[in-house]
Enzyme design. Structure first.
Site, PDB file in Angstrom:
ATOM      1  N   ASN A 135       0.839  -1.212   0.000  1.00 49.31           N
ATOM      2  CA  ASN A 135       0.000   0.000   0.000  1.00 49.31           C
ATOM      3  C   ASN A 135       0.872   1.260   0.000  1.00 49.31           C
ATOM      4  O   ASN A 135       1.855   1.354   0.726  1.00 49.31           O
ATOM      5  CB  ASN A 135      -0.893   0.029   1.230  1.00 49.31           C
ATOM      6  CG  ASN A 135      -1.979  -1.040   1.144  1.00 49.31           C
ATOM      7  OD1 ASN A 135      -2.964  -0.865   0.439  1.00 49.31           O
ATOM      8  ND2 ASN A 135      -1.765  -2.156   1.829  1.00 49.31           N
TER       9      ASN A 135
ATOM     10  N   GLU B 270     -12.231  -8.249  -2.713  1.00 51.91           N
ATOM     11  CA  GLU B 270     -11.684  -8.294  -1.355  1.00 51.91           C
ATOM     12  C   GLU B 270     -12.735  -8.834  -0.405  1.00 51.91           C
ATOM     13  O   GLU B 270     -13.932  -8.736  -0.665  1.00 51.91           O
ATOM     14  CB  GLU B 270     -11.274  -6.883  -0.910  1.00 51.91           C
ATOM     15  CG  GLU B 270     -10.183  -6.240  -1.769  1.00 51.91           C
ATOM     16  CD  GLU B 270      -9.890  -4.805  -1.356  1.00 51.91           C
ATOM     17  OE1 GLU B 270     -10.842  -4.011  -1.198  1.00 51.91           O
ATOM     18  OE2 GLU B 270      -8.703  -4.470  -1.176  1.00 51.91           O
TER      19      GLU B 270
END
Lengths: 590, 269
Positions: free
Chosen positions: A426, A545
């Site tokens: 990330n 997800e």
């Protein structure tokens, strides 16, 4: 000045005048007499006439000469020399004036002048004593006046030191002293601090300048002062646009709320100036505490914090202090303070969650997820600290460290198997803004570690700023140019400007877990098929997800979703677990 | 404790003051041992000083009388000192009972004494002020109350400027004071000068330097500009005894030049 007639039979006026003139000449300069010369002669002529009458009186009585001596001094013929010259002139001139010689009238003249001297010296003595007395009194008076003036100026100085010049209200120093006295001396059991912020003031100053800003402030201060007086609560200007009211033993929260409402109502009336109608607004933080054990600094800090809460709520609001909320904010603050040290001490580590290809359930990648091993609080998930790291700017340094760890781990796995997973890391917006820095970091890392670029993926969060910021776009293009993968994280949960997606150099859309969570086998309405199709239309792979059940996995497979991530396929876990997983797979393949 | 800057000047009877020395030389007893001790030193150097003081005081009386006769009804006496004999209001009110007078002095004792002396008399006031701050005097509440600056004013600066040194800009001070007065106003100045001084002027200067107001030494020519554009009335700026004397002889006991003081009265055109 009236010249008394000379005693008849002795002499005429001209003789008297001549004597007076000689007398005046003799004593001139011996003392200052505030009279024109002609008046001096007239006055002396009067004395001469009276002395002549005494000298020739029958029976002889010298005592009136004493009075003349006194009067000489009273007329300011007052110096030792004056007496000496007077005696000389009179001793010479009076006997002839009386028609006698000094010899024949010697005794009388002697007694006459003796009486005159007594009166003169008595007068001089009295006068000296009077003047000494008067100058001494003047000194005492002046002393008192000086001290008074000194006290007043000190008073004024002291007042100025503890009062605000613009509004004339007590200032912060004065207020803090007042609060400290209250805490020290007791009297009240509870005290409430009403911390008032004039939220409209900054905008007025920015727009109209300081003169109008000050005007609005003084009008506000006057309104507050009037209200505070009617309520009987002390008021001070704390700083800038902040005022503070002290309420001793408030009758409960409703009472405080009433006061706060009154203040807001009073302050939110617009201020009229010559040319403008200035809209006013205020926010208030209220803290109510028992006096016992109170710390003045702490209560003011709480009041300031509560005012910030009120401001965050919107205009013309008040807030009551909330200990739990305060504790949370303090803890947050403390955590922020710990961040930098934590990075230095390498307290952050990564866990990895498998990214699975639905087609064959193969682990094609892993998402690196940061954890903080806090020395006091134990293991912390990113939700507790990533925002703090972004706010404090530590995210760039932390992000760099994590990239380093992730790349080295990816390289380890690449050595282990022929089809190693890519590592997805990330990246926060502040890291992207540091574009050149991020590009350099990534480039250097790949070289240094010897990692194939396609084994690194950067996840960026869907953000409003990306489409409009050419700098960010360039950074993404440059990173993609290195051969590094890019994924758009949490897709569909935030800002969705679909237009820009066409031009973004990403490889993967990560569909937000919300869509999977909301899907039920019975659902007739779901965006999942559209999102998958959208990804494919853009020639991107679709990853869902938050997949936690087999049902979800099968449905996603049925609509053509490429990849999944979630507890069903693997929780975030230590690198070693992933290694084991990979080794199992390799073994199976073999 | 250090005396703060905003405090008025202190009262120190141990330090001689020009105001009390002047009183002593006029034969008064409004003075202290320190004043008398210094007066004796001054007299040893310049025995004529009492006569000079008297001549100066006589000039004040003559000037005020003349001004009152000319129709002036308001007097501003700066550096009025200890009010001894023949004060301005007494002289002025002999001619004009409605005359108004404001006394200004630096010495708080002089001001206190004046206040006591004039207590209860309407139209008369004493204030503390420093001629070196003319604006403060001109804008003083009491001055504004008693003096109407649209009507002619008599400004009295008697035996004062010799105690204002050049670095305090007496020219600027006088210009500001003159500027505040309307047309038809008068300015009376007397000033100790070194022209006629026969005594040791350095000695006198150094003695005065021990007072609260050290002395400056100027010549007659240096006094003239203090009148600015005011027109000097007869006989101009002359030795103090020569200014409209009320007796022909030298009965003041002092020869003109020996006075070492020049005096004059100017009128604002």
């Amino acid at each position: 000045m009236i010249v008394e007639p000379a005693p008849r039979g002795f002499t005429d006026g001209s003789h008297i005048t001549r004597v007076a003139r000689a007398w005046a000449r003799a004593i001139a300069g011996a003392s200052y007499v505030p009279m024109a010369h002609v008046d001096i002669e007239l006055r002396l002529a009067g004395f001469t006439t009276r002395l002549l009458r005494v000298l020739t009186g029958q029976p002889f009585d010298p005592s009136p000469a004493t009075q003349i001596g006194v009067e000489l001094v009273e007329a300011h013929f007052a110096s030792p020399e004056t007496l000496g010259h007077t005696i000389s002139v009179l001793a010479d001139r009076l006997p002839p004036l009386a028609g006698t010689s000094l010899d024949s009238s010697g005794r009388r003249v002697m007694r006459l002048l003796s009486a005159l001297s007594v009166g003169y010296t008595r007068g001089l003595r009295e006068r000296t004593l009077d003047e000494q007395e008067s100058i001494r009194q003047a000194t005492v008076l002046a002393q008192l006046q000086t001290e008074h003036a000194l006290r007043e100026s000190q008073e004024a100085f002291r007042h100025a030191a503890v009062h605000d010049q613009l509004t004339g209200l007590p200032n912060r120093i004065f207020f803090e002293k007042q609060l400290a006295d209250l805490i020290e001396n007791g009297g009240a059991h509870h005290v409430a601090i009403c911390f008032i912020g004039i939220t409209s003031l900054q905008a007025i100053t920015d727009r109209f300048g300081h003169v109008l800003g000050d005007k609005a402030l003084t009008v506000t201060a006057d309104r507050l002062r009037t209200l505070a007086r009617s309520l009987g609560h002390p008021l001070a200007r704390f700083a800038g646009d902040q005022f503070v009211m002290l309420i001793e033993d408030p009758a409960g929260t409703p009472h405080l709320a009433g006061v706060a409402d009154q203040i807001i109502a009073t302050l939110s009336t617009p201020v009229h100036t010559d040319r403008h109608l200035l809209p006013m607004s205020a926010s208030i933080g209220l803290v109510d505490r028992p006096i016992a054990g109170m710390d003045a600094n702490d209560v003011m800090r709480a009041a300031g914090m509560t005012l910030q809460w009120a401001k965050a709520e919107g205009t013309n609001r008040w807030q009551l202090f909330d200990q739990a909320r305060s504790d949370r904010e303090i803890a947050k603050h403390a955590l922020t303070a710990d961040l930098a040290g934590g990075i230095d001490r390498d307290e952050f580590f990564l866990e990895y969650q498998p990214l699975v290809r639905l087609e064959d359930r193969a682990v094609i990648g892993v998402e690196a997820l940061v954890r903080w091993h806090h020395p006091r609080l134990g293991r912390l998930n990113p939700g507790r600290f990533i925002d703090l790291a972004e706010e404090s700017g530590q995210i760039v340094r932390l992000g760099g460290r994590l990239l380093d760890k992730a790349c080295r781990q990816a390289r380890e796995w690449a050595k282990l198997t022929d089809s190693p997973p890519y590592v997805s890391v990330n990246v926060a917006v502040p890291q992207l803004r540091d574009g050149a820095g991020l590009l350099r970091t990534v480039d250097n890392l790949l070289q240094e570690v010897g990692l194939a670029p396609e084994l690194l993926q950067l996840e960026i969060t869907e953000s409003a700023s990306i489409p409009d910021d050419p700098q960010l776009r360039r950074t993404l293009d440059d990173i993609a140019g290195l051969g590094v993968r890019l994924a758009l994280d949490d897709f569909g949960s935030g800002y969705s400007n679909l237009g820009y997606l066409q031009n973004l150099p990403v490889n993967q859309l990560k569909i937000d877990m919300q869509f999977v969570r909301d899907w039920k086998p019975s659902s007739t309405k779901s965006l999942l098929p559209s999102l998958v199709k959208l990804a494919h239309d853009l020639r991107l792979s679709a990853l869902a997800e938050g997949v936690e059940t087999l049902q979800q996995a099968e449905y996603l497979e049925s609509i053509g979703c490429d990849h999944v991530q979630g507890y069903y396929f693997g929780k975030p876990q230590a690198a070693s677990s992933i290694t084991s997983l990979l080794l199992e797979w390799s073994a199976e393949e073999l | 404790m250090d005396r703060p800057e905003w405090a008025p000047p202190g009262i120190d009877v141990e330090r001689p003051s020009a105001a009390r020395l002047y009183d002593y030389f006029l034969g008064g007893s409004h003075n202290f041992a320190a004043d008398r001790a210094m007066a004796q030193q001054l007299l040893a150097t310049a025995p004529d000083i009492p006569l000079i003081a008297q001549a100066n005081r006589a000039f004040l009386r003559r000037a005020v009388h003349m001004l009152a006769e000319s129709g002036i009804r308001q007097f501003l006496d700066i550096g009025s000192g200890i009010p001894t004999l023949g004060n301005v209001h007494e002289v002025a009110r002999e001619v004009a009972p409605d005359a108004r007078v404001v006394y200004v002095d630096l010495d708080p004792v002089a001001v206190a004494h004046s206040s006591v002396l004039i207590r209860g008399q309407e139209g008369i006031a004493a204030i503390q002020g420093d001629v070196r701050k003319p604006g403060d005097i001109l804008h003083h509440e009491t001055v504004r109350e008693l003096i109407d600056f649209t009507e002619p004013v008599a400004l009295l600066v008697i035996a004062l400027l010799q105690f204002v040194r050049d670095e305090d800009d007496p020219a600027g001070i006088m210009a500001q004071l003159r500027g505040a007065l309307p047309s038809g106003s008068y300015l009376a100045i007397s000033h100790g000068v070194v022209d006629g001084w026969r005594h040791d002027k350095e000695m006198v200067k150094s003695l005065y330097s021990r007072t609260t107001t050290p002395a400056a030494s100027r010549t007659r020519a240096e006094v003239v500009p203090f009148f600015g554009d005011f027109e000097l009335v007869d006989p101009g700026l002359v030795w103090v005894t020569q200014w409209r004397p009320d007796q022909p002889s030298n009965i003041d006991g002092i020869k003109a030049a020996k006075s070492a003081v020049v005096a004059g009265v100017g009128r604002k055109p």
